[in-house]
Design a protein around this motif. Structure first.
Motif, mmCIF file in Angstrom:
data_model
loop_
_atom_site.group_PDB
_atom_site.id
_atom_site.type_symbol
_atom_site.label_atom_id
_atom_site.label_comp_id
_atom_site.label_asym_id
_atom_site.label_seq_id
_atom_site.Cartn_x
_atom_site.Cartn_y
_atom_site.Cartn_z
ATOM 1 N N ILE A 102 109.049 94.605 14.200
ATOM 2 C CA ILE A 102 110.032 94.433 13.136
ATOM 3 C C ILE A 102 110.022 95.632 12.189
ATOM 4 C CG2 ILE A 102 110.629 92.993 11.142
ATOM 5 C CD1 ILE A 102 109.779 90.568 12.845
ATOM 6 N N SER A 103 108.844 96.181 11.905
ATOM 7 C CA SER A 103 108.766 97.357 11.041
ATOM 8 C C SER A 103 109.464 98.561 11.680
ATOM 9 C CB SER A 103 107.299 97.707 10.753
ATOM 10 O OG SER A 103 106.667 96.672 10.041
ATOM 11 N N GLU A 104 109.292 98.723 12.987
ATOM 12 C CA GLU A 104 109.938 99.843 13.674
ATOM 13 C C GLU A 104 111.449 99.653 13.744
ATOM 14 O OE1 GLU A 104 107.857 100.115 17.383
ATOM 15 O OE2 GLU A 104 105.955 100.597 16.390
ATOM 16 N N ALA A 105 111.894 98.397 13.853
ATOM 17 C CA ALA A 105 113.337 98.126 13.830
ATOM 18 C C ALA A 105 113.925 98.553 12.486
ATOM 19 C CB ALA A 105 113.599 96.646 14.084
ATOM 20 N N ALA A 106 113.200 98.277 11.395
ATOM 21 C CA ALA A 106 113.665 98.689 10.067
ATOM 22 C C ALA A 106 113.753 100.209 9.972
ATOM 23 C CB ALA A 106 112.733 98.132 8.996
ATOM 24 N N ILE A 107 112.749 100.895 10.505
ATOM 25 C CA ILE A 107 112.735 102.361 10.479
ATOM 26 C C ILE A 107 113.923 102.932 11.247
ATOM 27 C CG2 ILE A 107 111.470 104.398 11.320
ATOM 28 C CD1 ILE A 107 108.875 102.776 10.719
ATOM 29 N N GLU A 108 114.264 102.298 12.370
ATOM 30 C CA GLU A 108 115.351 102.786 13.227
ATOM 31 C C GLU A 108 116.727 102.311 12.788
ATOM 32 O OE1 GLU A 108 114.933 105.042 15.538
ATOM 33 O OE2 GLU A 108 112.795 105.070 15.053
ATOM 34 N N GLY A 109 116.774 101.515 11.723
ATOM 35 C CA GLY A 109 118.051 101.034 11.244
ATOM 36 C C GLY A 109 118.673 99.965 12.117
ATOM 37 N N LEU A 110 117.846 99.251 12.874
ATOM 38 C CA LEU A 110 118.333 98.183 13.738
ATOM 39 C C LEU A 110 118.454 96.877 12.953
ATOM 40 C CD1 LEU A 110 116.097 98.847 16.879
ATOM 41 C CD2 LEU A 110 118.422 99.681 16.454
ATOM 42 N N SER A 111 119.269 95.992 13.460
ATOM 43 C CA SER A 111 119.402 94.677 12.849
ATOM 44 C C SER A 111 118.127 93.868 13.110
ATOM 45 C CB SER A 111 120.614 93.950 13.430
ATOM 46 O OG SER A 111 120.699 92.636 12.905
ATOM 47 N N TYR A 112 117.590 93.241 12.076
ATOM 48 C CA TYR A 112 116.380 92.440 12.239
ATOM 49 C C TYR A 112 116.339 91.373 11.147
ATOM 50 C CZ TYR A 112 114.374 94.884 8.237
ATOM 51 O OH TYR A 112 114.154 95.371 6.977
ATOM 52 N N HIS A 113 115.471 90.402 11.364
ATOM 53 C CA HIS A 113 115.259 89.348 10.377
ATOM 54 C C HIS A 113 113.765 89.077 10.300
ATOM 55 C CE1 HIS A 113 115.053 85.152 8.840
ATOM 56 N NE2 HIS A 113 116.014 85.603 8.054
ATOM 57 N N LYS A 114 113.223 89.054 9.098
ATOM 58 C CA LYS A 114 111.801 88.750 8.943
ATOM 59 C C LYS A 114 111.605 87.232 8.982
ATOM 60 C CE LYS A 114 110.250 92.801 6.372
ATOM 61 N NZ LYS A 114 109.517 93.287 5.175
ATOM 62 N N PRO A 115 110.826 86.742 9.943
ATOM 63 C CA PRO A 115 110.632 85.291 10.020
ATOM 64 C C PRO A 115 109.733 84.788 8.900
ATOM 65 C CG PRO A 115 109.187 86.392 11.570
ATOM 66 C CD PRO A 115 110.057 87.467 10.971
ATOM 67 N N THR A 116 109.944 83.556 8.498
ATOM 68 C CA THR A 116 109.015 82.888 7.592
ATOM 69 C C THR A 116 107.859 82.330 8.411
ATOM 70 O OG1 THR A 116 110.773 82.290 6.051
ATOM 71 C CG2 THR A 116 108.736 81.020 5.914
ATOM 72 N N VAL A 117 106.636 82.676 8.026
ATOM 73 C CA VAL A 117 105.450 82.202 8.739
ATOM 74 C C VAL A 117 105.067 80.825 8.195
ATOM 75 C CG1 VAL A 117 103.040 82.648 9.335
ATOM 76 C CG2 VAL A 117 104.657 84.558 9.130
ATOM 77 N N ILE A 118 104.915 79.877 9.099
ATOM 78 C CA ILE A 118 104.563 78.501 8.750
ATOM 79 C C ILE A 118 103.186 78.189 9.322
ATOM 80 C CG2 ILE A 118 105.224 76.073 8.934
ATOM 81 C CD1 ILE A 118 107.289 77.720 7.418
ATOM 82 N N SER A 119 102.293 77.662 8.488
ATOM 83 C CA SER A 119 100.956 77.316 8.987
ATOM 84 C C SER A 119 100.273 76.343 8.030
ATOM 85 C CB SER A 119 100.084 78.571 9.137
ATOM 86 O OG SER A 119 99.666 79.049 7.860
ATOM 87 N N HIS A 120 99.150 75.828 8.465
ATOM 88 C CA HIS A 120 98.232 75.096 7.596
ATOM 89 C C HIS A 120 97.597 76.103 6.629
ATOM 90 C CE1 HIS A 120 94.455 73.068 6.453
ATOM 91 N NE2 HIS A 120 95.023 71.919 6.803
#
Length: 283
Positions: free
Chosen positions: A86-104
């Motif tokens: 995801i970080s590399e997608a941001a660097i390359e200007g690609l479309s991306y979405h940061k997921p929300t991490v769900i856990s205990h």
């Protein structure tokens, strides 16, 4: 795919399927599509889940949620590779979405076996929050109208979840790790519950009972994932088989931490189906 359909893809399992050329490793990662949401359940041990996803044209840059079943290495050590993707997608200007991490809340606590060393996540929660939004919950957390993260599983049955694994650090104290962070996902479908588990350290019967209670649905359509039946004591296996006979699931996809002896026993009372990296289940 319509929003009422459910599609579950096994990105990583201990096993692969003949004539399907996907990577396998001792870990688990499952991709869930339903209710117009994309959910990644665990990340396996390495970047193998990313490689398999790419081969299946699954876009992990469009994740809504990343659900962590529990904090062990075979379920979390792929996480840094997802962060890089995801970080590399941001660097390359690609479309991306940061997921929300769900856990205990305890999923990213320190975990270790003294004679081996660290067996928990490479990232603690503070480190993870630099990359992805996170949400922890002990109580059930509904991700969509039909998908719930179960949170902390009540330990009802005394024949399972009896043996701690290593040590963990809770409130700056090192204690035996009873894996209270171990959780699962339950999905409401028209034919009953679909339950997706990681390792079931909380006990597979405990997990199923809690899913039934939370979802107010006692029909079990499918159970997918690890059941923590690896060299299981005779009493545990016997009682687990009796439990499955009673709840009568329509099908089972037991994988990851389920040994051959346990699979054979389960197959005597439930329709056990083939599973491995690359398998796609549609409901």
């Amino acid at each position: 795919m319509g929003d009422k359909e459910i599609k579950i893809t096994i990105l990583i399992d201990n096993n692969s399927i003949i004539d399907r050329y996907f990577l396998a490793e001792p870990g688990l990662s499952i991709y869930i599509e339903t209710d117009n949401k994309n959910i990644l359940f665990d990340t396996g041990y390495s970047d193998a889940f990313l490689i398999n996803a790419q081969k299946m044209k699954i876009d992990l840059l469009s994740l809504d949620y990343l659900v962590i079943s529990h904090g062990h290495m075979d379920h979390t050590w792929g996480l840094p590779y997802l962060i890089r993707l995801i970080s590399e997608a941001a660097i390359e200007g690609l479309s991306y979405h940061k997921p929300t991490v769900i856990s205990h809340p305890d999923a990213f606590s320190s975990k270790k076996i003294p004679e081996i060393g660290a067996i928990g996540s490479m990232l603690d929660r503070n480190s993870l929050e630099r990359f992805f939004p996170t949400k922890t919950s002990i109580k059930p957390l509904w991700l969509t109208p039909n998908v719930v993260f179960l949170g902390e599983i009540p330990r009802k049955y005394d024949f399972e979840a009896k043996t701690p694994i290593g040590k963990t650090c809770i409130e700056e104290r090192e204690v035996d790790d009873s894996n209270f962070d171990d959780s699962a996902i339950a999905i409401n479908s028209p034919e009953g519950l679909i339950i997706v588990t990681g390792c079931s350290h909380a006990g597979i019967c405990n997990i199923i009972d809690y899913a039934i209670s939370v979802c107010k649905e006692d029909r079990i359509y499918d159970i997918i994932g690890g059941f923590h039946l690896l060299n299981a004591p005779k009493e545990q296996l016997k009682n687990t088989i009796e439990y499955f006979k009673r709840i009568n699931p329509k099908k089972l996809h037991a994988c990851h931490c389920v040994d051959l002896k346990s699979k054979i026993a389960l197959s005597q009372v439930s329709p056990l189906e083939e599973i491995g990296s690359g398998v796609v289940l549609q409901y």
